[in-house]
Design a protein around this motif. Structure first.
Motif, PDB file in Angstrom:
ATOM      1  N   GLN A  66      31.908  52.433 121.657  1.00 34.25           N
ATOM      2  CA  GLN A  66      32.726  51.523 122.462  1.00 34.25           C
ATOM      3  C   GLN A  66      31.939  50.971 123.647  1.00 34.25           C
ATOM      4  O   GLN A  66      32.054  49.797 123.990  1.00 34.25           O
ATOM      5  CB  GLN A  66      33.985  52.241 122.946  1.00 34.25           C
ATOM      6  CG  GLN A  66      34.966  51.296 123.644  1.00 34.25           C
ATOM      7  CD  GLN A  66      36.229  52.000 124.088  1.00 34.25           C
ATOM      8  OE1 GLN A  66      36.276  53.225 124.192  1.00 34.25           O
ATOM      9  NE2 GLN A  66      37.287  51.225 124.343  1.00 34.25           N
ATOM     10  N   ARG A  67      31.143  51.811 124.284  1.00 33.48           N
ATOM     11  CA  ARG A  67      30.320  51.332 125.406  1.00 33.48           C
ATOM     12  C   ARG A  67      29.291  50.309 124.933  1.00 33.48           C
ATOM     13  O   ARG A  67      29.053  49.303 125.592  1.00 33.48           O
ATOM     14  CB  ARG A  67      29.614  52.511 126.089  1.00 33.48           C
ATOM     15  CG  ARG A  67      30.475  53.261 127.098  1.00 33.48           C
ATOM     16  CD  ARG A  67      29.636  54.161 127.987  1.00 33.48           C
ATOM     17  NE  ARG A  67      28.976  55.212 127.220  1.00 33.48           N
ATOM     18  CZ  ARG A  67      29.492  56.413 126.996  1.00 33.48           C
ATOM     19  NH1 ARG A  67      30.681  56.708 127.487  1.00 33.48           N
ATOM     20  NH2 ARG A  67      28.841  57.323 126.293  1.00 33.48           N
ATOM     21  N   GLU A  68      28.712  50.562 123.770  1.00 28.24           N
ATOM     22  CA  GLU A  68      27.662  49.679 123.264  1.00 28.24           C
ATOM     23  C   GLU A  68      28.206  48.356 122.757  1.00 28.24           C
ATOM     24  O   GLU A  68      27.574  47.303 122.929  1.00 28.24           O
ATOM     25  CB  GLU A  68      26.894  50.374 122.140  1.00 28.24           C
ATOM     26  CG  GLU A  68      25.720  49.564 121.600  1.00 28.24           C
ATOM     27  CD  GLU A  68      24.950  50.303 120.522  1.00 28.24           C
ATOM     28  OE1 GLU A  68      24.036  49.689 119.929  1.00 28.24           O
ATOM     29  OE2 GLU A  68      25.255  51.502 120.274  1.00 28.24           O
ATOM     30  N   HIS A  69      29.386  48.382 122.126  1.00 30.13           N
ATOM     31  CA  HIS A  69      29.911  47.178 121.478  1.00 30.13           C
ATOM     32  C   HIS A  69      31.234  46.697 122.065  1.00 30.13           C
ATOM     33  O   HIS A  69      31.897  45.841 121.467  1.00 30.13           O
ATOM     34  CB  HIS A  69      30.097  47.439 119.975  1.00 30.13           C
ATOM     35  CG  HIS A  69      28.839  47.795 119.255  1.00 30.13           C
ATOM     36  ND1 HIS A  69      27.868  46.861 118.940  1.00 30.13           N
ATOM     37  CD2 HIS A  69      28.377  49.000 118.798  1.00 30.13           C
ATOM     38  CE1 HIS A  69      26.884  47.468 118.300  1.00 30.13           C
ATOM     39  NE2 HIS A  69      27.159  48.753 118.206  1.00 30.13           N
ATOM     40  N   GLY A  70      31.610  47.223 123.221  1.00 35.09           N
ATOM     41  CA  GLY A  70      32.894  46.864 123.810  1.00 35.09           C
ATOM     42  C   GLY A  70      33.056  45.378 124.086  1.00 35.09           C
ATOM     43  O   GLY A  70      34.165  44.843 124.014  1.00 35.09           O
ATOM     44  N   GLU A  71      31.965  44.680 124.390  1.00 32.45           N
ATOM     45  CA  GLU A  71      32.015  43.241 124.675  1.00 32.45           C
ATOM     46  C   GLU A  71      31.648  42.398 123.464  1.00 32.45           C
ATOM     47  O   GLU A  71      31.617  41.169 123.547  1.00 32.45           O
ATOM     48  CB  GLU A  71      31.065  42.912 125.840  1.00 32.45           C
ATOM     49  CG  GLU A  71      31.360  43.662 127.132  1.00 32.45           C
ATOM     50  CD  GLU A  71      32.755  43.373 127.651  1.00 32.45           C
ATOM     51  OE1 GLU A  71      33.173  42.193 127.564  1.00 32.45           O
ATOM     52  OE2 GLU A  71      33.422  44.304 128.129  1.00 32.45           O
ATOM     53  N   ASP A  72      31.383  43.051 122.350  1.00 37.44           N
ATOM     54  CA  ASP A  72      30.982  42.353 121.126  1.00 37.44           C
ATOM     55  C   ASP A  72      32.229  41.910 120.362  1.00 37.44           C
ATOM     56  O   ASP A  72      33.031  42.747 119.932  1.00 37.44           O
ATOM     57  CB  ASP A  72      30.135  43.287 120.249  1.00 37.44           C
ATOM     58  CG  ASP A  72      29.518  42.583 119.056  1.00 37.44           C
ATOM     59  OD1 ASP A  72      29.939  41.463 118.729  1.00 37.44           O
ATOM     60  OD2 ASP A  72      28.603  43.169 118.435  1.00 37.44           O
ATOM     61  N   ARG A  73      32.412  40.598 120.203  1.00 36.57           N
ATOM     62  CA  ARG A  73      33.597  40.078 119.517  1.00 36.57           C
ATOM     63  C   ARG A  73      33.612  40.448 118.038  1.00 36.57           C
ATOM     64  O   ARG A  73      34.627  40.275 117.369  1.00 36.57           O
ATOM     65  CB  ARG A  73      33.649  38.555 119.659  1.00 36.57           C
ATOM     66  CG  ARG A  73      33.920  38.054 121.061  1.00 36.57           C
ATOM     67  CD  ARG A  73      35.356  38.282 121.478  1.00 36.57           C
ATOM     68  NE  ARG A  73      36.295  37.504 120.680  1.00 36.57           N
ATOM     69  CZ  ARG A  73      37.613  37.625 120.773  1.00 36.57           C
ATOM     70  NH1 ARG A  73      38.143  38.503 121.600  1.00 36.57           N
ATOM     71  NH2 ARG A  73      38.410  36.886 120.015  1.00 36.57           N
TER      72      ARG A  73
END
Length: 287
Positions: free
Chosen positions: A159-166
């Motif tokens: 989640q930290r790594e891809h939290g901003e990944d749409r």
């Protein structure tokens, strides 16, 4: 429709080039407003390309996450059939399984991937490797966590790594057990009862289409169509610039012909005979 309007403008320009003022009742005024409308319509049609391509070719969506998070159960729910083997034994899915479905009318190639963990068997290790390649190449990734237990450290890291990944939608599965509420940023669902599934499908459709138009009566879905419409639009811009700069009608005619030729490759060629027929139909001139 756009081609017909441009053809009418072309005949207006050609009649002024081919006949003197004494042969015309009055020099007609160029319908600049109609040309602006053609530009708008071409721009709107061009904007449908991404959506049209999605509906034509579909998208890849991968179910990812640790073992026993319920990926196979959710996969079966999407398919409305028992396609993937569901088991409480870790590592049951050792390779990815795929199937075509539709989500919000969009063709989707859905992948059920092997659970992400340290493999205990070479076959499972190869399956996890292949699943990683599928996840990497997917347009959208549904990352599942086991909602019967608190978030694991690995889940938090993803989640930290891809939290901003749409590309990533975080799914809190096993909501029916009611042991832990869905954490912030996670979609709570139950692959067992279907709870929350409709909302998840809606989010998938929104993520795939983004801000693209889905209400257009006509969509383009090929690179060739996109290229030709871009050419027609460029020619219309050139025509508008020529009119703005009050250039000779010969220049305006060249731009209009370029736009007509581009659209003619999509809908059928516009010939000189078509222009002549339009002239004799619109204006009182001798043949």
């Amino acid at each position: 429709d756009i081609k017909l309007r441009l053809k009418s403008m072309m005949s207006l320009v050609e009649v002024q080039l081919d006949y003197g003022e004494d042969e015309l009742e009055a020099a007609p005024e160029f319908p600049r407003r109609k040309l602006l409308e053609c530009r708008r319509d071409l721009e709107e049609l061009l904007a449908t390309y991404r959506t049209g391509k999605i509906y034509q070719e579909g998208v890849k969506v991968a179910l990812a996450g640790p073992t026993n998070a319920g990926k196979s159960s959710l996969f079966n729910l999407f398919l409305r059939e028992d396609r993937s083997i569901v088991s409480g034994v870790h590592g049951t899915t050792r390779d990815y399984i795929e199937s075509w479905i539709t989500v919000s009318g969009i063709p989707v190639r859905l992948y059920d991937t092997a659970g992400l963990r340290e493999a205990e068997h070479p076959v499972e290790a190869e399956g996890i490797k292949r699943s990683g390649q599928v996840i990497e190449g997917a347009s959208l990734v549904l990352y599942l966590a086991d909602g019967s237990a608190p978030l694991r450290r690995e889940d938090l890291e993803v989640q930290r790594e891809h939290g901003e990944d749409r590309r990533y939608i975080f799914v809190w599965n096993k909501l029916d057990l009611k042991k832990h509420p869905a954490p912030a940023g996670w979609y709570g669902v139950s692959a067992e009862t279907g709870e929350g599934f409709e909302a998840l499908e809606g989010e998938i459709g929104r993520r795939i289409l983004g801000e693209q138009r889905v209400d257009a009566e006509v969509m383009i879905d090929s690179e060739r169509q996109r290229r030709l419409i871009e050419g027609a639009l460029s020619a219309v811009y050139g025509c508008l610039m020529a009119l703005e700069e009050e250039q000779a009608l010969d220049i305006v005619a060249l731009d209009l012909k370029e736009a007509l030729d581009a659209l003619g490759e999509i809908t059928g060629e516009v010939s000189s005979a078509d222009i002549l027929q339009q002239i004799f139909g619109d204006f009182c001139v001798g043949k």
